[in-house]
Design an enzyme around this catalytic site. Structure first.
Site, short mmCIF file in Angstrom:
data_model
loop_
_atom_site.label_atom_id
_atom_site.label_comp_id
_atom_site.label_asym_id
_atom_site.label_seq_id
_atom_site.Cartn_x
_atom_site.Cartn_y
_atom_site.Cartn_z
CD GLU A 181 -5.59 0.23 6.88
OE1 GLU A 181 -6.12 1.24 6.15
OE2 GLU A 181 -4.58 0.23 7.18
CD GLN B 22 -2.69 1.06 2.76
OE1 GLN B 22 -1.93 0.65 3.69
NE2 GLN B 22 -3.65 1.83 2.76
N GLY B 23 0.81 2.17 -1.04
CA GLY B 23 1.67 3.43 -0.94
C GLY B 23 0.31 4.61 -0.73
CE1 TYR B 24 -4.31 3.96 -0.24
CE2 TYR B 24 -5.13 4.72 1.73
CZ TYR B 24 -5.45 4.27 0.53
OH TYR B 24 -6.49 3.77 0.10
CB SER B 25 2.13 7.45 4.84
OG SER B 25 0.96 6.94 5.59
CG ASN C 267 -5.80 4.85 18.00
OD1 ASN C 267 -5.93 4.23 16.79
ND2 ASN C 267 -5.94 4.01 19.06
CD GLU C 268 -3.89 10.20 18.99
OE1 GLU C 268 -3.50 9.65 17.91
OE2 GLU C 268 -3.44 9.81 19.98
#
Lengths: 394, 378
Positions: free
Chosen positions: A245, A126-129, A377-378
């Protein structure tokens, strides 16, 4: 209201249990018994065994190779696999890009990619960040410029691309229109990792495993037909995928098994002639955490029962990522505490600590990532505050 | 697996909710706080007419043949406006004591008047030294010919100040036994005590109270098993009510965050308060899920299955329910600390629920002591 499974479902559970016992190769089973760490090759071996049985993608529709299980059977299968300590399959193909292709992909894309995800022939990452786009994912800058002859030219860097070194394909969010509002100029693109100009640099995690990578794109040429869904419509897909997810990483089974391991460690640890688990304060600590986990499990049951009725994941599942990741961290914290001085051991030869304690420290360290990946989580709390509680920033 | 209410249960929930909203708004409870009884016999009769007091009892005693699911639905809905009528002491404690331990004759004698709302019941189990262990009973029952003589002191008997019949636990040479004692029995003194949540309870002194053998529920010695189940029914009832209260507190607090302005903005725009509200939301959802499990397992044949589910849910109410209550006050700021604001009424009821039927420490220890907890570790 009724918590029981039907006799047919109970029979199915027995069938699954018996099959796992028979189908798991001896070396994997030996590792499963002590909750050992499975390397990539071992995970893929187990993937293929499940594939041949037809059970590798229980949540996929039959037309794409799923076994056609209802929510209860899917749950039973998942639970039995987790209880057996079977290797956790890579989620990127089976649980992320696969379901997304089924929902948004063209027929040609489904035909091209889904069978090889199922068989394990092609492994995904996965290439998100990006270095400058973490929680603010929409700020991503990896650019895909249409060269006018059927290709995008990609430039940029993705980070935390977990196990990219083993991947054949990567699904990415890329910027295809830099002139509009940031969410509106993003597309969802599939990229062959063998494409010239794609480079992977693994790095060590806190757990000393090479799980994380940086993935660089230097004028990499990718066919425009590899866009999934509408051009510049990637943000909608990204949100749909994050939903998948979120429930996935509630990690009920993983935590259940890990908590059982805590108990086994505490039962095997002798303190001045007695067992650690028989100390009232220790018994209560473990019981408190098990009760927290039981609550998560019940919330998960509710979500599953809702899914059985065809209901989309509701508020009861939106918080499971938050609570689930906290519990997983707490379980490993408890395991480390239970181990006493043994918690100091770091990649020593077998026998330095009891086998059951072998993998605790690195997993404990790596698990700090669970409250961060899939949206911190924030950020999850921001989402719940806005979409469920209706609290706005103004 | 099915977490849905059926059609009848959904209708019941709707009816009870609209009753709570329209016929028993919070102002009614507020007024009754100062009343000597704390609840209204006319409303109790109305509940009887609506069938709410008969739901879990079998048809052969003129009950509706329902289950604890209906009881939980009613309790959660009544909690929304803190309806003060003695549903838990009367239906869940006294009523189930008769259901679990009484003969058909005893059930037919004591249940119908209660189900019609003409009488109310109570259970006297707690004593000075028992804390949450209902098997520690110093009240003695001595057989004297065809009757029994009861001597001892019971504490915090919910609705004991008003109940017509009180089920009392006592020790006999054969073990624990339960007796149905009428409130006007000679030698019984009931001292009414106020509780922090605006309700009343009684201290019961029994000085040679004589009761006939027809008021002994089951065999002497069978009381411990019944009490264990009654405490779990009480704890589950507390969880169901607690879910209703926590839900109400969350809704009130979120509403407050959306209206209260400081620094020129709605305070709900501040991330620290948003996240606190989300933490409250999570605890409410977990309380709800675990309470559902307890409700479904409280009648289980397997005692440990019941104990595990109930203790887990009650421990969660202690942690999560209390978190919601405390943070509701915190997020309301100064006004939350006044008697005038309604949020405090819910806060106090939540605190009372956490002092009844076992606290966190009790249920965590009980959960950890179950065989299942350490099974198969060798």
């Amino acid at each position: 209201m009724d918590l029981s499974f039907t006799p047919q479902e109970e029979r199915f559970r027995q069938e699954v249990r018996a099959w796992i016992a028979e189908a798991m190769p001896a070396d994997l089973a030996a590792k499963a018994r002590v909750d050992g760490h499975f390397d990539h090759a071992e995970v893929m071996r187990w993937h293929r065994i499940l594939f041949e049985k037809g059970w590798v993608a229980p949540h996929w529709p039959t037309e794409h190779g799923g076994p056609g299980f209802d929510a209860n059977r899917r749950f039973i299968l998942t639970e039995e696999l987790e209880l057996a300590g079977a290797p956790l399959l890579s989620p990127f193909g089976l649980s992320m890009v696969g379901p997304l292709l089924i929902q948004f992909g063209s027929d040609a894309q489904k035909k091209r990619y889904l069978p090889k995800i199922l068989s394990g022939e092609e492994v995904w990452c996965q290439g998100y960040s990006e270095p400058e786009a973490g929680s603010d994912l929409a700020a991503l800058r990896t650019s895909a410029v249409d060269d006018g002859s059927g290709s995008f030219i990609l430039n940029g860097q993705k980070t935390w691309t977990t196990y990219a070194q083993y991947a054949d394909w990567i699904f990415c969010l890329v910027r295809t229109d830099p002139t509009v509002k940031k969410q509106a100029g993003i597309s969802f693109l599939l990229i062959d990792m063998k494409t010239p100009g794609v480079e992977v640099k693994p790095m060590l995690t806190l757990g000393h495993t090479p799980a994380f990578c940086d993935t660089f794109f230097d004028n990499a040429r990718v066919p425009t037909e590899n866009v999934v869904g509408p051009l510049n419509g990637g943000w909608t897909l990204a949100k749909a995928l994050l939903g998948h997810e979120r429930t996935l990483i509630a990690a009920v089974g993983t935590s259940s098994r890990a908590l059982r391991r805590v108990k086994r460690i505490a039962a095997a640890t002798e303190v001045d002639g007695g067992r650690l688990i028989d100390r009232p304060e220790w018994r209560a600590r473990i019981a408190r955490l098990e009760i927290r986990l039981r609550g998560l499990k019940m919330a998960n049951y509710r979500a599953l029962a809702g899914a059985q009725l065809g209901r989309a994941p509701g508020p009861e599942s939106s918080f499971m990522k938050i609570r689930g990741s906290e519990i997983l961290q707490d379980v490993f914290e408890l395991a480390m505490d239970a181990m006493g001085h043994d918690a100091l051991s770091w990649f020593n030869q077998e026998g330095a600590v009891p086998p059951i304690e072998q993998w605790v420290a690195p997993v404990y360290c790596y698990n700090r990532a669970t409250t961060i990946y899939g949206g911190t989580n924030e950020i999850q709390k921001n989402v719940i505050a806005k979409w469920i509680l209706g609290l706005s920033d103004r | 697996m099915d977490f849905e209410l059926n059609e009848d249960q959904r209708m019941l929930a709707d009816t009870v909710s609209s009753f709570a909203k329209q016929s028993s708004p919070l102002a009614r409870f507020r007024k009754l706080r100062d009343d000597e009884c704390g609840w209204d016999p006319a409303v109790w009769r109305q509940m009887g007419e609506l069938g709410w007091l008969s739901v879990p009892f079998p048809e052969e005693v003129d009950g509706l043949g329902g289950s604890f699911v209906e009881v939980a639905v009613i309790l959660e809905c009544l909690a929304a406006t803190l309806v003060p009528e003695p549903y838990v002491p009367s239906v869940v404690l006294g009523g189930y004591a008769l259901l679990l331990a009484g003969s058909l004759e005893q059930q037919k004698r004591f249940l119908p008047p209660m189900m019609e709302g003409r009488t109310s019941l109570a259970l006297a189990h707690a004593e000075r030294t028992s804390r949450y262990d209902s098997t520690v009973v110093r009240t003695m029952a001595k057989r004297a010919g065809e009757s029994w003589t009861l001597t001892g002191e019971k504490e915090w008997v919910l609705n004991g100040h008003a109940a017509d019949e009180i089920v009392v636990s006592a020790s006999t040479p054969d073990g624990l036994a339960l007796f149905v004692v009428p409130r006007d029995a000679a030698g019984l003194t009931l001292e009414s005590l106020r509780t922090l949540d605006g309700h009343h309870a009684a201290r019961a002194r029994l000085e040679g109270v004589a009761v006939g053998a027809d008021r002994l529920l089951g065999e002497p010695g069978a009381g411990a098993g019944t009490l264990d189940r009654l405490m779990d029914l009480g704890a589950t009832a507390a969880c169901a009510e607690g879910v209703g209260i926590a839900q109400a507190m969350l809704a009130m607090t979120v509403e407050y965050l959306k209206t209260r302005q400081q620094f020129g903005v709605k305070i709900g725009a501040f991330q620290v308060l948003q996240h606190r509200a989300v933490d409250m939301f999570i605890e409410v959802e977990v309380c709800r899920s675990m309470t559902m499990e307890a409700v479904m397992r409280v009648g289980a044949d397997d005692d440990d299955e019941r104990r595990a589910a109930v203790s887990a849910a009650k421990a969660q109410l202690a942690v999560g329910g209390r978190f919601v209550a405390n943070q509701s006050i915190q997020l309301h700021g100064g006004v939350g600390c006044t008697d005038e604001h309604d949020i405090g009424l819910y806060f106090k009821r939540m605190r009372a629920l956490n002092s009844l039927f076992g606290d966190e420490e009790h249920h965590v220890a009980r959960y950890g002591a179950l065989d299942e907890f350490t099974a198969g570790l060798e």
